[in-house]
Design a protein around this motif. Structure first.
Motif, PDB file in Angstrom:
ATOM      1  N   GLN A  17       0.207  -5.747  -9.429  1.00 52.42           N
ATOM      2  CA  GLN A  17       0.096  -4.866  -8.252  1.00 52.42           C
ATOM      3  C   GLN A  17      -0.037  -5.703  -6.976  1.00 52.42           C
ATOM      4  O   GLN A  17      -0.215  -6.915  -7.036  1.00 52.42           O
ATOM      5  CB  GLN A  17      -1.092  -3.923  -8.420  1.00 52.42           C
ATOM      6  CG  GLN A  17      -1.031  -3.108  -9.713  1.00 52.42           C
ATOM      7  CD  GLN A  17       0.254  -2.329  -9.856  1.00 52.42           C
ATOM      8  OE1 GLN A  17       0.768  -1.757  -8.896  1.00 52.42           O
ATOM      9  NE2 GLN A  17       0.817  -2.309 -11.059  1.00 52.42           N
ATOM     10  N   THR A  18       0.068  -5.033  -5.837  1.00 54.78           N
ATOM     11  CA  THR A  18       0.013  -5.760  -4.559  1.00 54.78           C
ATOM     12  C   THR A  18      -0.891  -5.039  -3.557  1.00 54.78           C
ATOM     13  O   THR A  18      -1.085  -3.829  -3.640  1.00 54.78           O
ATOM     14  CB  THR A  18       1.426  -5.857  -3.914  1.00 54.78           C
ATOM     15  OG1 THR A  18       1.995  -4.546  -3.863  1.00 54.78           O
ATOM     16  CG2 THR A  18       2.341  -6.777  -4.687  1.00 54.78           C
TER      17      THR A  18
ATOM     18  N   SER B 108      -0.897  -3.992   0.259  1.00 50.08           N
ATOM     19  CA  SER B 108       0.238  -3.725   1.151  1.00 50.08           C
ATOM     20  C   SER B 108       0.221  -4.636   2.375  1.00 50.08           C
ATOM     21  O   SER B 108      -0.808  -5.205   2.742  1.00 50.08           O
ATOM     22  CB  SER B 108       0.193  -2.269   1.621  1.00 50.08           C
ATOM     23  OG  SER B 108       0.116  -1.397   0.521  1.00 50.08           O
TER      24      SER B 108
ATOM     25  N   GLU C  53      -6.866   9.062  -1.164  1.00 49.51           N
ATOM     26  CA  GLU C  53      -5.874   8.002  -1.328  1.00 49.51           C
ATOM     27  C   GLU C  53      -5.411   7.971  -2.783  1.00 49.51           C
ATOM     28  O   GLU C  53      -6.240   8.011  -3.699  1.00 49.51           O
ATOM     29  CB  GLU C  53      -6.454   6.628  -0.970  1.00 49.51           C
ATOM     30  CG  GLU C  53      -5.426   5.511  -1.164  1.00 49.51           C
ATOM     31  CD  GLU C  53      -5.994   4.091  -1.052  1.00 49.51           C
ATOM     32  OE1 GLU C  53      -5.299   3.224  -0.511  1.00 49.51           O
ATOM     33  OE2 GLU C  53      -7.135   3.860  -1.507  1.00 49.51           O
TER      34      GLU C  53
ATOM     35  N   SER D 256      -6.504  -2.921  -4.272  1.00 51.89           N
ATOM     36  CA  SER D 256      -7.606  -3.820  -3.907  1.00 51.89           C
ATOM     37  C   SER D 256      -8.761  -3.092  -3.222  1.00 51.89           C
ATOM     38  O   SER D 256      -9.848  -3.630  -3.088  1.00 51.89           O
ATOM     39  CB  SER D 256      -7.081  -4.876  -2.937  1.00 51.89           C
ATOM     40  OG  SER D 256      -6.729  -4.257  -1.705  1.00 51.89           O
TER      41      SER D 256
ATOM     42  N   THR E 256      -5.084   4.130 -11.228  1.00 51.73           N
ATOM     43  CA  THR E 256      -4.780   4.320 -12.648  1.00 51.73           C
ATOM     44  C   THR E 256      -5.200   3.127 -13.506  1.00 51.73           C
ATOM     45  O   THR E 256      -5.502   3.285 -14.685  1.00 51.73           O
ATOM     46  CB  THR E 256      -3.288   4.665 -12.829  1.00 51.73           C
ATOM     47  OG1 THR E 256      -3.074   5.077 -14.160  1.00 51.73           O
ATOM     48  CG2 THR E 256      -2.376   3.506 -12.525  1.00 51.73           C
ATOM     49  N   ILE E 257      -5.226   1.920 -12.946  1.00 56.10           N
ATOM     50  CA  ILE E 257      -5.616   0.729 -13.725  1.00 56.10           C
ATOM     51  C   ILE E 257      -7.126   0.530 -13.569  1.00 56.10           C
ATOM     52  O   ILE E 257      -7.616   0.145 -12.497  1.00 56.10           O
ATOM     53  CB  ILE E 257      -4.843  -0.523 -13.258  1.00 56.10           C
ATOM     54  CG1 ILE E 257      -3.327  -0.292 -13.416  1.00 56.10           C
ATOM     55  CG2 ILE E 257      -5.287  -1.772 -14.027  1.00 56.10           C
ATOM     56  CD1 ILE E 257      -2.454  -1.436 -12.894  1.00 56.10           C
TER      57      ILE E 257
ATOM     58  N   TRP F 113      -1.315  11.342  -9.368  1.00 57.34           N
ATOM     59  CA  TRP F 113      -0.307  12.414  -9.240  1.00 57.34           C
ATOM     60  C   TRP F 113      -1.012  13.769  -9.131  1.00 57.34           C
ATOM     61  O   TRP F 113      -0.567  14.652  -8.408  1.00 57.34           O
ATOM     62  CB  TRP F 113       0.610  12.395 -10.475  1.00 57.34           C
ATOM     63  CG  TRP F 113       1.624  13.501 -10.505  1.00 57.34           C
ATOM     64  CD1 TRP F 113       1.459  14.754 -11.036  1.00 57.34           C
ATOM     65  CD2 TRP F 113       2.968  13.449  -9.997  1.00 57.34           C
ATOM     66  NE1 TRP F 113       2.616  15.480 -10.891  1.00 57.34           N
ATOM     67  CE2 TRP F 113       3.549  14.706 -10.267  1.00 57.34           C
ATOM     68  CE3 TRP F 113       3.713  12.454  -9.350  1.00 57.34           C
ATOM     69  CZ2 TRP F 113       4.865  14.994  -9.897  1.00 57.34           C
ATOM     70  CZ3 TRP F 113       5.021  12.750  -8.990  1.00 57.34           C
ATOM     71  CH2 TRP F 113       5.579  14.009  -9.261  1.00 57.34           C
TER      72      TRP F 113
ATOM     73  N   THR G 125      -0.141   5.381  -1.793  1.00 58.50           N
ATOM     74  CA  THR G 125       0.209   3.975  -1.556  1.00 58.50           C
ATOM     75  C   THR G 125       0.969   3.375  -2.740  1.00 58.50           C
ATOM     76  O   THR G 125       0.900   2.180  -2.995  1.00 58.50           O
ATOM     77  CB  THR G 125      -1.033   3.129  -1.194  1.00 58.50           C
ATOM     78  OG1 THR G 125      -1.890   3.060  -2.328  1.00 58.50           O
ATOM     79  CG2 THR G 125      -1.782   3.703  -0.021  1.00 58.50           C
ATOM     80  N   ALA G 126       1.695   4.241  -3.473  1.00 59.20           N
ATOM     81  CA  ALA G 126       2.631   3.785  -4.505  1.00 59.20           C
ATOM     82  C   ALA G 126       3.849   4.688  -4.384  1.00 59.20           C
ATOM     83  O   ALA G 126       3.740   5.838  -3.935  1.00 59.20           O
ATOM     84  CB  ALA G 126       1.997   3.883  -5.884  1.00 59.20           C
TER      85      ALA G 126
ATOM     86  N   VAL H 278       5.066  -0.634  -4.920  1.00 58.34           N
ATOM     87  CA  VAL H 278       5.151  -0.591  -6.381  1.00 58.34           C
ATOM     88  C   VAL H 278       5.167   0.884  -6.791  1.00 58.34           C
ATOM     89  O   VAL H 278       4.668   1.732  -6.066  1.00 58.34           O
ATOM     90  CB  VAL H 278       3.956  -1.331  -7.051  1.00 58.34           C
ATOM     91  CG1 VAL H 278       3.991  -2.820  -6.736  1.00 58.34           C
ATOM     92  CG2 VAL H 278       2.618  -0.724  -6.646  1.00 58.34           C
TER      93      VAL H 278
ATOM     94  N   THR I 165       2.955   5.217 -11.340  1.00 54.07           N
ATOM     95  CA  THR I 165       3.280   5.318 -12.764  1.00 54.07           C
ATOM     96  C   THR I 165       2.715   6.613 -13.343  1.00 54.07           C
ATOM     97  O   THR I 165       1.881   7.266 -12.717  1.00 54.07           O
ATOM     98  CB  THR I 165       2.677   4.125 -13.533  1.00 54.07           C
ATOM     99  OG1 THR I 165       1.267   4.127 -13.304  1.00 54.07           O
ATOM    100  CG2 THR I 165       3.269   2.811 -13.062  1.00 54.07           C
TER     101      THR I 165
HETATM  102  N1  SAH Z   1      -3.718   0.761  -1.349  1.00 56.06           N
HETATM  103  C1  SAH Z   1      -3.756  -0.479  -2.088  1.00 56.06           C
HETATM  104  C2  SAH Z   1      -2.393  -0.987  -2.483  1.00 56.06           C
HETATM  105  C3  SAH Z   1      -1.810  -0.124  -3.512  1.00 56.06           C
HETATM  106  S1  SAH Z   1      -0.680  -0.865  -4.638  1.00 56.06           S
HETATM  107  C4  SAH Z   1      -4.488  -1.560  -1.325  1.00 56.06           C
HETATM  108  O1  SAH Z   1      -4.896  -1.323  -0.186  1.00 56.06           O
HETATM  109  O2  SAH Z   1      -4.673  -2.648  -1.890  1.00 56.06           O
HETATM  110  C5  SAH Z   1      -0.436   0.598  -5.586  1.00 56.06           C
HETATM  111  C6  SAH Z   1      -1.567   0.916  -6.521  1.00 56.06           C
HETATM  112  O3  SAH Z   1      -1.287   2.191  -7.069  1.00 56.06           O
HETATM  113  C7  SAH Z   1      -1.668  -0.056  -7.682  1.00 56.06           C
HETATM  114  O4  SAH Z   1      -2.967  -0.529  -7.773  1.00 56.06           O
HETATM  115  C8  SAH Z   1      -1.317   0.806  -8.889  1.00 56.06           C
HETATM  116  O5  SAH Z   1      -2.011   0.448 -10.069  1.00 56.06           O
HETATM  117  C9  SAH Z   1      -1.698   2.182  -8.420  1.00 56.06           C
HETATM  118  N2  SAH Z   1      -1.036   3.292  -9.106  1.00 56.06           N
HETATM  119  C10 SAH Z   1       0.220   3.357  -9.583  1.00 56.06           C
HETATM  120  N3  SAH Z   1       0.466   4.556 -10.140  1.00 56.06           N
HETATM  121  C11 SAH Z   1      -0.681   5.268 -10.018  1.00 56.06           C
HETATM  122  C12 SAH Z   1      -1.073   6.594 -10.417  1.00 56.06           C
HETATM  123  N4  SAH Z   1      -0.234   7.429 -11.029  1.00 56.06           N
HETATM  124  N5  SAH Z   1      -2.328   6.991 -10.116  1.00 56.06           N
HETATM  125  C13 SAH Z   1      -3.206   6.157  -9.480  1.00 56.06           C
HETATM  126  N6  SAH Z   1      -2.882   4.904  -9.090  1.00 56.06           N
HETATM  127  C14 SAH Z   1      -1.649   4.466  -9.352  1.00 56.06           C
END
Ligand code: SAH
Length: 232
Positions: free
Chosen positions: A69-70, A72, A94, A99, A118-119, A146, A161-162, A215, A218
């Motif tokens: 993951q990243t 932003s 959010e 992070s 999700t992770i 979602w 943010t995904a 990213v 998922t």
């Molecule tokens: N807002 C974050 C950057 C988000 S990167 C920051 O400021 O650092 C996108 C994140 O969304 C990742 O950590 C990824 O694991 C998460 N993600 C992906 N699919 C998701 C889902 N269905 N539900 C919740 N989080 C999810």
């Protein structure tokens, strides 16, 4: 002059402001509001990246945070924050904690930030980090964003943010009338940042702003189910 994290952060904010000027025709804003500038100045981004990334923490770039993951790009964080038009009494959701950086920026500007990741390992790390840094108005949950976080709905604004292939309908339901949502809409290969507004009658309008690269969001709900998927 000693190069401190604060100096670097100031330079980062200057770069963001410059990029806002270049992209003003896409984001329909000439400048960032002072509140958002102050929030970007206040949050120590170097605390939100892995130790070996700290020297790059104030480059205007996304950075890896582990688990594929990243965090932003700071410019994107700033304009997404601006587009939500945050006010101090707002309750914000959010989707995608990562992070915790975006949540920390928002936490400076609103009453409470609810954020879903999700992770589990990332969510737990973000929670520890935010607690250590004293951001006590951010609440994190592990789960699939979602479906939002219905218990605290409706939200004044929602930030995804995904990258999503469509705007998650549960999030539209959980947005207040008069509320705003920003979401990167598209495939894993590229998206458009979309601003959605729900007016006082509940009517939805959307506006495509600028190309972004997030990213993917998922989850099973995204797998198209066609008759061909059924067992033979
Ligand atoms: N807002 C974050 C950057 C988000 S990167 C920051 O400021 O650092 C996108 C994140 O969304 C990742 O950590 C990824 O694991 C998460 N993600 C992906 N699919 C998701 C889902 N269905 N539900 C919740 N989080 C999810």
């Amino acid at each position: 002059m000693e190069i401190t994290f604060e100096n670097k952060r100031k330079r980062m904010v200057d770069e963001i402001r410059e990029e806002v000027t270049y992209t003003r025709h896409m984001i329909h804003r000439d400048t960032l509001s002072q509140r958002v500038i102050d929030a970007m100045m206040a949050v120590p981004r170097h605390e939100f990246v892995p130790p070996d990334m700290q020297t790059y923490a104030y480059a205007n770039e996304p950075l890896p945070i582990g688990n594929g993951q990243t965090i932003s790009q700071p410019y994107i964080v700033a304009i997404m924050t601006e587009l939500l038009e945050p006010e101090s009494h707002h309750i914000v959701l959010e989707a995608g904690t990562g992070s915790g950086y975006q949540a920390a920026v928002l936490s400076q500007l609103v009453k409470t930030v609810y954020t879903v990741e999700t992770i589990a390992a990332l969510g737990e790390e973000a929670a520890r980090r935010l607690q250590k840094l004293g951001y006590d108005n951010v609440v994190i949950r592990t789960g699939d964003a979602w479906f939002g976080w219905p218990e605290h709905a409706p939200y004044d604004s929602i930030i995804v943010t995904a990258a999503a292939p469509m705007i998650p309908p549960p999030l539209i339901d959980q947005l207040k009338r008069g509320g705003r949502m920003v979401v990167p809409l598209g495939s894993r290969f590229g998206q458009d940042l979309v601003l959605l507004r729900k007016d006082m009658d509940g009517k939805i309008t959307t506006e495509v702003l600028l190309p972004v690269a997030f990213v993917p969001l998922t989850g099973d709900h995204l797998t198209p189910r066609t008759p061909d998927d059924s067992p033979r």
